[in-house]
Design an enzyme around this catalytic site. Structure first.
Site: not given
Length: 756
Positions: A692, A424, A722
């Site tokens: 996601d 991320s 995610h």
């Protein structure tokens, strides 16, 4: 089952159920069931052509034929999941509607919830079509006038979201993960209800336990509260909630369940400049300065994790950097046997939206990596926003990376192969650290493994971003708050003045009073909830507006008189809310219409998002699949006549849309980096999630690198949210996705595969 067959089967079942319930008399239950199946029929018939158009051109946006993934595909898949659930439920109703054991209220509530979800998905399909006709060919992100994208995003965030966080929570994900998502959502709304009281940890926990069981019992109430939270609470709330895993009790439990390692030490790197050799000429050096942005020179915290105790890891020089964490600092002294230095080293950068979490949050899967790879891992605890906005985190990560390259022998590695890995926000920092290393002329990593990275921080629209409407972790408003905080925009002051004024004893007295009150109200809430579930009617004569005791939709919706059902009710999805009645129905707030009549004629100087590019040269380059009919679809209304998606009942939401030059900086949005910078990156391996909201970040970044001839791979995990790395131990699907990340790192480090 293909999309058309699924739609036709659903329509046939809906018509059959409509005919049955319409013949059951004028009762409220029969009327609502007839109406809900009429709504299912209408929305399914309207959605199928839109999905078909998206699916027909989705392949144009894939990285390659072996990687069929992009936001358009994900949106179609999500809609198919909703249609499949409604098909299953409609079959169940058709088979059991005459049974005395048929739970009318439960099935009606579920059908209404999924009908609302289907309606919103239809709206998302139309939004995706608008992006398709407006974006440049082959581009997933909108590029153009910032006023246009701002108008689009502000319009998008007014859509109702609560239906996706109630009964429909996580319907698009693998079934094994849905109970966990439900637990997280209940915990979030419970945490949010007590957040503004400035309560201490024990009070929040006790209050949530005794008063918020109603969120588990009443899905509609949970969805409404979830929607309120994501729209109204600031980044400090999300920072506090995401950092729950940092609590000592929870982190200790996680460590007990994770792999046991010989080394897990927190190091503090002093802010001292040092020299690094240039890759072009090792006899020349460049000075690596300590982080300076915003707060001046300061130490950088890193965590060294190694499955085996290796040479150098118990040296006096490394021990001088150790920051004590209690009993764990004694772990090395009990195991004096050393293994030789590993050829490999992994430098890890954690995620958390640039505002939350540390290496401790990610330690469970990092320990597994250390065991599987047989290599030491150095995880960087960079400073977090809003206290330390951009570029502080980048400076600290770059400094720690260079320190690790220079002192790899202390970390138990020869440094022959070095991998940068992150998830991320950490994936974003992996790319930018490597770009900075190339700019400095020092050694770049041998490869980058980025899991679901954020490569575009500019406020813009893409088909996968539309999925944020239903994402439990990355709603669009939360994404925007995190990005604006990282960019250094002004945020609301954290309300801690009351705590300072009360003092320690005042806080204890206040929390005790709140706890006793919550115990009293909680007992009443639980009792009334269970009485309602048992079919007994309870009339609450006095209910506080700040803490409403609401009835579940299963009973309240069927027993409430028809005339008392408000059109803006959060507890019952009335048919006129779903666009099944004409627009003459009165509402408390006007429907937002995007028709040409509402927007008015566009002046020549006004950019209209609904229109294609006025410059025909752009559109003439579009593939034949994007025919003229699709290109001019936006000239009329945004939605077909008679279709009105549900709008947010919380009122207009303010969402910061930052288009300042800083968010376009390649050090913030590596997707926007010029070709010359991207060509300096090492081999990149991306592991993304199909569902996601940031999928398009990965796809477009991989497409750019592939277009430049850079080595890049993209692997996409199906049916997972995610952040799956933090859920690696939860189910088989998350374990497989986490193993895919390890396999990519192993490829970078040239390590042999695991034993079969």
């Amino acid at each position: 089952m293909d999309l058309r067959t699924m739609t036709q089967s659903l329509v046939t079942l809906a018509e059959d159920n409509m005919a049955f319930f319409s013949s059951q008399g004028p009762g409220e239950t029969a009327r609502r069931l007839t109406g809900v199946f009429a709504g299912i029929r209408e929305q399914a018939l309207g959605l199928e052509p839109a999905l078909g158009r998206l699916l027909s051109v989705a392949h144009l946006f894939d990285l390659d034929t072996e990687t069929p993934a992009n936001g358009y595909r994900s949106l179609v898949h999500t809609a198919r999941c909703c249609l499949a659930h409604l098909l299953h439920k409609s079959r169940y109703v058709a088979s059991n509607r005459r049974s005395i054991f048929f739970r009318t209220s439960h099935n009606l509530a579920e059908l209404e919830a999924y009908l609302a979800a289907l309606t919103q998905l239809r709206a998302l399909a139309y939004y995706a079509q608008r992006l398709l006709t407006t974006n440049q060919p082959g581009r997933l992100f909108f590029e153009g006038d910032e006023r246009v994208i701002a108008d689009f995003l502000r319009e998008y965030v007014t859509l109702h979201k609560g239906c996706f966080y109630g009964r429909c929570l996580g319907f698009q994900f693998t079934p094994a993960i849905r109970p966990f998502l439900q637990t997280i959502s209940i915990g979030l709304v419970s945490f949010g209800e007590h957040y503004k009281r400035n309560e201490t940890g024990i009070s929040v926990t006790a209050s949530s336990l005794f008063t918020d069981g109603r969120f588990a019992i009443d899905p509609e109430l949970r969805g409404a509260e979830f929607e309120r939270i994501i729209q109204n609470l600031d980044v400090h709330f999300w920072k506090a909630f995401w950092n729950i895993t940092e609590i000592q009790v929870l982190s200790s439990l996680a460590n007990m369940a994770s792999t046991t390692v010989r080394v897990s030490r927190l190091l503090s790197l002093p802010p001292v400049a040092f020299e690094m050799p240039l890759t072009s000429d090792p006899e020349l050096t460049v000075t690596i300065s300590p982080p300076l942005a915003h707060t001046g020179p300061g130490p950088v915290l890193v965590r060294l994790i190694s499955y085996d105790l290796r040479e150098g890891q118990d040296s006096k020089e490394l021990s001088s950097f150790v920051r004590s964490e209690g009993p764990r600092s004694l772990e090395l002294r009990l195991r004096p046997q050393q293994a030789p230095r590993s050829r490999a080293l992994v430098v890890h950068i954690h995620g958390g939206g640039f505002v939350a979490q540390t290496s401790k949050s990610h330690e469970p899967y990092l320990k597994s990596w250390a065991q599987e790879l047989g290599a030491p891992i150095l995880s960087i605890d960079y400073s977090l926003a809003p206290e330390a906005p951009f570029p502080r985190a980048l400076e600290e990560c770059f400094y720690a990376y260079c320190w690790a390259v220079k002192h790899c022998a202390l970390l138990g590695s020869t440094g022959e192969r070095i991998c940068l890995a992150g998830d991320s926000a950490g994936g974003n920092l992996c790319f930018t650290v490597s770009l900075r290393a190339a700019a400095y002329g020092v050694r770049v990593p041998d490869g980058i493994m980025a899991a679901y990275p954020a490569t575009m921080l500019q406020s813009t629209a893409s088909p996968s971003r539309l999925l944020s409407l239903m994402d439990h972790l990355l709603p669009l408003s939360v994404l925007s708050k995190c990005v604006s905080t990282y960019a250094g925009a002004e945020t609301e002051d954290h309300p801690d003045s009351d705590q300072k004024a009360l003092g320690v004893m005042g806080l204890v007295q206040r929390d005790t009073a709140l706890l006793l009150r919550d115990l009293r109200l909680g007992a009443s809430s639980w009792l009334n909830s269970f009485l309602e579930l048992g079919g007994q009617k309870s009339h609450l004569k006095s209910v506080s507006k700040t803490e409403p005791m609401r009835r579940s939709v299963s009973e309240a919706a069927l027993t409430q008189p028809e005339g008392s059902l408000g059109t803006d009710s959060l507890k019952s999805l009335k048919l006129h809310d779903l666009g099944l009645r004409n627009s003459s129905d009165t509402t408390d707030t006007p429907e937002l219409s995007l028709s040409a009549e509402t927007l008015g004629p566009s002046a020549p100087s006004t950019i209209n998002f609904l229109l294609g590019s006025e410059d025909g040269s752009e559109m003439s380059k579009a593939p034949e699949e994007l025919n003229n009919k699709d290109r001019v679809r936006g000239v009329g209304a945004a939605f077909p006549e008679g279709f009105h998606p549900r709008r947010c009942s919380q009122g207009a939401m303010w969402m910061p849309l930052y288009s300042a030059p800083i968010v376009k900086n390649p050090s913030m949005s590596p997707l926007l980096a010029p070709d010359s910078m991207l060509q300096t990156l090492p081999p990149v391996h991306i592991v993304a999630c199909a569902l996601d909201p940031m999928l398009d970040d990965s796809v477009m970044f991989a497409r750019r690198l592939r277009g430049l001839g850079q080595p890049v791979t993209l692997r996409v995990a199906e049916d997972l949210p995610h952040g799956f790395l933090s859920l690696a131990a939860l189910c088989r699907e998350t374990r497989q996705a986490a193993a895919l990340c390890v396999e990519r790192i192993r490829l970078i480090l040239n390590l042999p595969g695991p034993p079969v």
